[in-house]
Design an enzyme around this catalytic site. Structure first.
Site, PDB file in Angstrom:
ATOM      1  N   TYR A 144       1.062  -1.650  -0.266  1.00  0.00           N
ATOM      2  CA  TYR A 144      -0.215  -0.072  -0.147  1.00  0.00           C
ATOM      3  C   TYR A 144       1.413   0.791  -0.245  1.00  0.00           C
ATOM      4  O   TYR A 144       0.778   2.490  -0.489  1.00  0.00           O
ATOM      5  CB  TYR A 144      -0.796  -0.104   1.446  1.00  0.00           C
ATOM      6  CG  TYR A 144      -2.180   1.148   1.247  1.00  0.00           C
ATOM      7  CD1 TYR A 144      -2.549   1.077   0.308  1.00  0.00           C
ATOM      8  CD2 TYR A 144      -1.348   2.349   2.259  1.00  0.00           C
ATOM      9  CE1 TYR A 144      -3.474   2.345   0.590  1.00  0.00           C
ATOM     10  CE2 TYR A 144      -2.315   3.505   2.166  1.00  0.00           C
ATOM     11  CZ  TYR A 144      -3.198   3.321   1.490  1.00  0.00           C
ATOM     12  OH  TYR A 144      -3.968   5.022   1.451  1.00  0.00           O
ATOM     13  N   GLY A 178     -11.171   8.912   9.097  1.00  0.00           N
ATOM     14  CA  GLY A 178     -12.645   8.206   9.592  1.00  0.00           C
ATOM     15  C   GLY A 178     -13.391   8.895   9.000  1.00  0.00           C
ATOM     16  O   GLY A 178     -13.341   9.050   7.339  1.00  0.00           O
ATOM     17  N   THR A 180     -15.286   6.500   6.957  1.00  0.00           N
ATOM     18  CA  THR A 180     -15.175   5.528   5.344  1.00  0.00           C
ATOM     19  C   THR A 180     -14.923   4.774   5.237  1.00  0.00           C
ATOM     20  O   THR A 180     -15.312   3.715   7.055  1.00  0.00           O
ATOM     21  CB  THR A 180     -13.380   6.550   4.393  1.00  0.00           C
ATOM     22  OG1 THR A 180     -12.645   5.885   5.750  1.00  0.00           O
ATOM     23  CG2 THR A 180     -13.244   8.141   4.607  1.00  0.00           C
TER      24      THR A 180
HETATM   25  N1  LIG Z   1      -9.521   7.071   4.753  1.00  0.00           N
HETATM   26  C1  LIG Z   1      -7.936   6.912   4.828  1.00  0.00           C
HETATM   27  O1  LIG Z   1      -7.573   6.634   5.818  1.00  0.00           O
HETATM   28  C2  LIG Z   1      -6.721   7.305   3.805  1.00  0.00           C
HETATM   29  C3  LIG Z   1      -5.300   7.670   4.093  1.00  0.00           C
HETATM   30  C4  LIG Z   1      -5.323   8.533   3.254  1.00  0.00           C
HETATM   31  C5  LIG Z   1      -5.231   7.571   1.514  1.00  0.00           C
HETATM   32  N2  LIG Z   1      -6.394   7.379   1.609  1.00  0.00           N
HETATM   33  C6  LIG Z   1      -6.811   7.558   0.234  1.00  0.00           C
HETATM   34  O2  LIG Z   1      -8.466   7.635   0.081  1.00  0.00           O
HETATM   35  C7  LIG Z   1      -9.041   7.384  -1.649  1.00  0.00           C
HETATM   36  C8  LIG Z   1     -10.386   6.918  -0.973  1.00  0.00           C
HETATM   37  O3  LIG Z   1     -10.040   6.372   0.004  1.00  0.00           O
HETATM   38  P1  LIG Z   1     -11.472   6.049   1.046  1.00  0.00           P
HETATM   39  O4  LIG Z   1     -10.670   6.467   2.760  1.00  0.00           O
HETATM   40  O5  LIG Z   1     -12.939   7.087   0.618  1.00  0.00           O
HETATM   41  O6  LIG Z   1     -11.754   4.889   1.709  1.00  0.00           O
HETATM   42  P2  LIG Z   1     -13.215   4.038   1.026  1.00  0.00           P
HETATM   43  O7  LIG Z   1     -14.639   4.413   1.851  1.00  0.00           O
HETATM   44  O8  LIG Z   1     -13.372   2.614   1.248  1.00  0.00           O
HETATM   45  O9  LIG Z   1     -13.130   4.162  -0.612  1.00  0.00           O
HETATM   46  C9  LIG Z   1     -12.767   3.644  -0.781  1.00  0.00           C
HETATM   47  C10 LIG Z   1     -13.314   3.979  -3.019  1.00  0.00           C
HETATM   48  O10 LIG Z   1     -12.237   3.555  -3.890  1.00  0.00           O
HETATM   49  C11 LIG Z   1     -13.753   2.379  -4.326  1.00  0.00           C
HETATM   50  N3  LIG Z   1     -13.212   1.536  -4.777  1.00  0.00           N
HETATM   51  C12 LIG Z   1     -11.599   0.497  -4.467  1.00  0.00           C
HETATM   52  N4  LIG Z   1     -11.680  -0.278  -5.061  1.00  0.00           N
HETATM   53  C13 LIG Z   1     -12.180  -0.403  -6.686  1.00  0.00           C
HETATM   54  C14 LIG Z   1     -12.202  -0.850  -8.151  1.00  0.00           C
HETATM   55  N5  LIG Z   1     -11.475  -1.963  -7.523  1.00  0.00           N
HETATM   56  N6  LIG Z   1     -13.020   0.028  -8.768  1.00  0.00           N
HETATM   57  C15 LIG Z   1     -13.460   1.031  -8.633  1.00  0.00           C
HETATM   58  N7  LIG Z   1     -13.236   1.450  -7.348  1.00  0.00           N
HETATM   59  C16 LIG Z   1     -12.436   0.892  -6.404  1.00  0.00           C
HETATM   60  C17 LIG Z   1     -14.879   1.804  -3.849  1.00  0.00           C
HETATM   61  O11 LIG Z   1     -15.892   1.720  -3.947  1.00  0.00           O
HETATM   62  P3  LIG Z   1     -16.398   0.578  -5.116  1.00  0.00           P
HETATM   63  O12 LIG Z   1     -16.642  -0.121  -3.625  1.00  0.00           O
HETATM   64  O13 LIG Z   1     -17.863   0.922  -5.021  1.00  0.00           O
HETATM   65  O14 LIG Z   1     -15.404   0.337  -6.585  1.00  0.00           O
HETATM   66  C18 LIG Z   1     -14.798   3.284  -2.845  1.00  0.00           C
HETATM   67  O15 LIG Z   1     -15.493   4.191  -3.230  1.00  0.00           O
HETATM   68  C19 LIG Z   1      -8.282   5.676  -1.466  1.00  0.00           C
HETATM   69  O16 LIG Z   1      -7.594   6.178  -2.527  1.00  0.00           O
HETATM   70  C20 LIG Z   1      -7.450   5.622  -0.008  1.00  0.00           C
HETATM   71  O17 LIG Z   1      -6.348   4.816  -0.573  1.00  0.00           O
HETATM   72  C21 LIG Z   1      -7.743   6.719   2.699  1.00  0.00           C
END
Ligand SMILES: NC(=O)c1ccc[n+]([C@@H]2O[C@H](COP(=O)([O-])OP(=O)(O)OC[C@H]3O[C@@H](n4cnc5c(N)ncnc54)[C@H](OP(=O)(O)O)[C@@H]3O)[C@@H](O)[C@H]2O)c1
Length: 245
Positions: A144, A178, A180
């Site tokens: 990751y 959070g 998410t």
């Molecule tokens: N939350 C954190 O602490 C954090 C910190 C740093 C960076 N990030 C980054 O922020 C971004 C968003 O994450 P989040 O925190 O909002 O998590 P999340 O709620 O799990 O959202 C992830 C999103 O990515 C989509 N996704 C995952 N795999 C996919 C696929 N194969 N095809 C299409 N869509 C896909 C999911 O949609 P579907 O499941 O509907 O496909 C979902 O809408 C990510 O890139 C994550 O690495 C998050």
């Protein structure tokens, strides 16, 4: 103005969709879960929202969606996430490959598909969702962190190539966010383990990232924010780990 957001079905991507909608953008929201995307479109109640089911690991589908999308002014490469927190030697190879396919390959293919029309029109903003994991290693971060390091360096190298084209590139690197599904996905739907990650601390909210996106896209067109690293006040850095014998 039109914005395309990947991973708009939950968390940060969903919050960004809400913010860009408030700013008056026409939206193309994508993800695998159609119902969640439809619910969001319905909630925003705007016919200027297009829902498109798109698995970001499907390169052919990405190209078709990008072709159909036509002009995109703002591309939010948000879809992604982490799978597991096992040490490298205990990780599943399939988890590693999925993380590369979503966080790296999917983002790259979509950017490649959308970029030409931005350059041609001398206008566009690409915002990538990296992570502090792309800069700071932690046990279990392995692929990751490496994937988000790619996003960091790809963003900077895009910026290098795009100088003078009018196209802007930003990499946003959040710490813990959070409200998410990030930890739920990471821990294979173990809700208790996911909730414990944010126990007794105040994580960033998806809206914090969305507000940042709103700020970046409304800056005057001559301003490019290269990288933004942000964390909750309650999160910090660890000491080096020393193995003693
Ligand atoms: N939350 C954190 O602490 C954090 C910190 C740093 C960076 N990030 C980054 O922020 C971004 C968003 O994450 P989040 O925190 O909002 O998590 P999340 O709620 O799990 O959202 C992830 C999103 O990515 C989509 N996704 C995952 N795999 C996919 C696929 N194969 N095809 C299409 N869509 C896909 C999911 O949609 P579907 O499941 O509907 O496909 C979902 O809408 C990510 O890139 C994550 O690495 C998050």
């Amino acid at each position: 103005m039109k914005a395309m957001i990947t991973g708009a079905s939950s968390g940060i991507g969903e919050a960004i969709a809400v913010t860009l909608h408030k700013l008056g953008y026409e939206l193309l929201i994508t993800g695998r879960r159609e119902q969640r995307l439809n619910d969001l479109a319905h909630r925003l109640g705007d016919e200027r929202i297009t829902v498109q089911v798109l698995d970001i690991t499907d390169s052919q589908a990405i190209k078709e969606v990008a072709d159909e999308a036509g002009v995109v002014d703002v591309l939010i490469n948000n879809a992604g996430g982490a799978l597991g927190l096992a040490s490298a030697q205990e990780s599943e190879l399939s988890d590693w490959l999925t993380m590369i396919a979503t966080n790296v390959t999917g983002l790259t293919v979509l950017t490649h598909a959308i970029l030409p029309q931005m350059v041609e029109r001398h206008q566009g903003t690409i915002i990538n969702l990296g992570s502090v994991a792309g800069e700071f290693p932690y046990p279990g971060g392995n692929v990751y962190g490496a994937a988000k390091a790619f996003v960091r360096q790809f963003s900077l190298n895009l910026k290098a190539d795009l100088a003078g084209t009018g196209v802007r590139v930003t990499n946003i690197e959040p710490g813990m966010v959070g409200d998410t599904e990030f930890s739920l996905v990471r821990f294979d739907n173990d809700a208790d383990r996911a909730a414990s990650v944010y126990d007794g601390m105040q994580a960033l909210k998806p809206e914090d990232i969305a507000n940042l996106v709103g700020y970046i896209v409304t800056l005057p067109s001559h301003v490019n924010i290269n990288t933004v690293s942000l964390m909750p006040v309650d999160q910090g850095f660890g000491a080096f780990n020393v193995s003693r014998h």
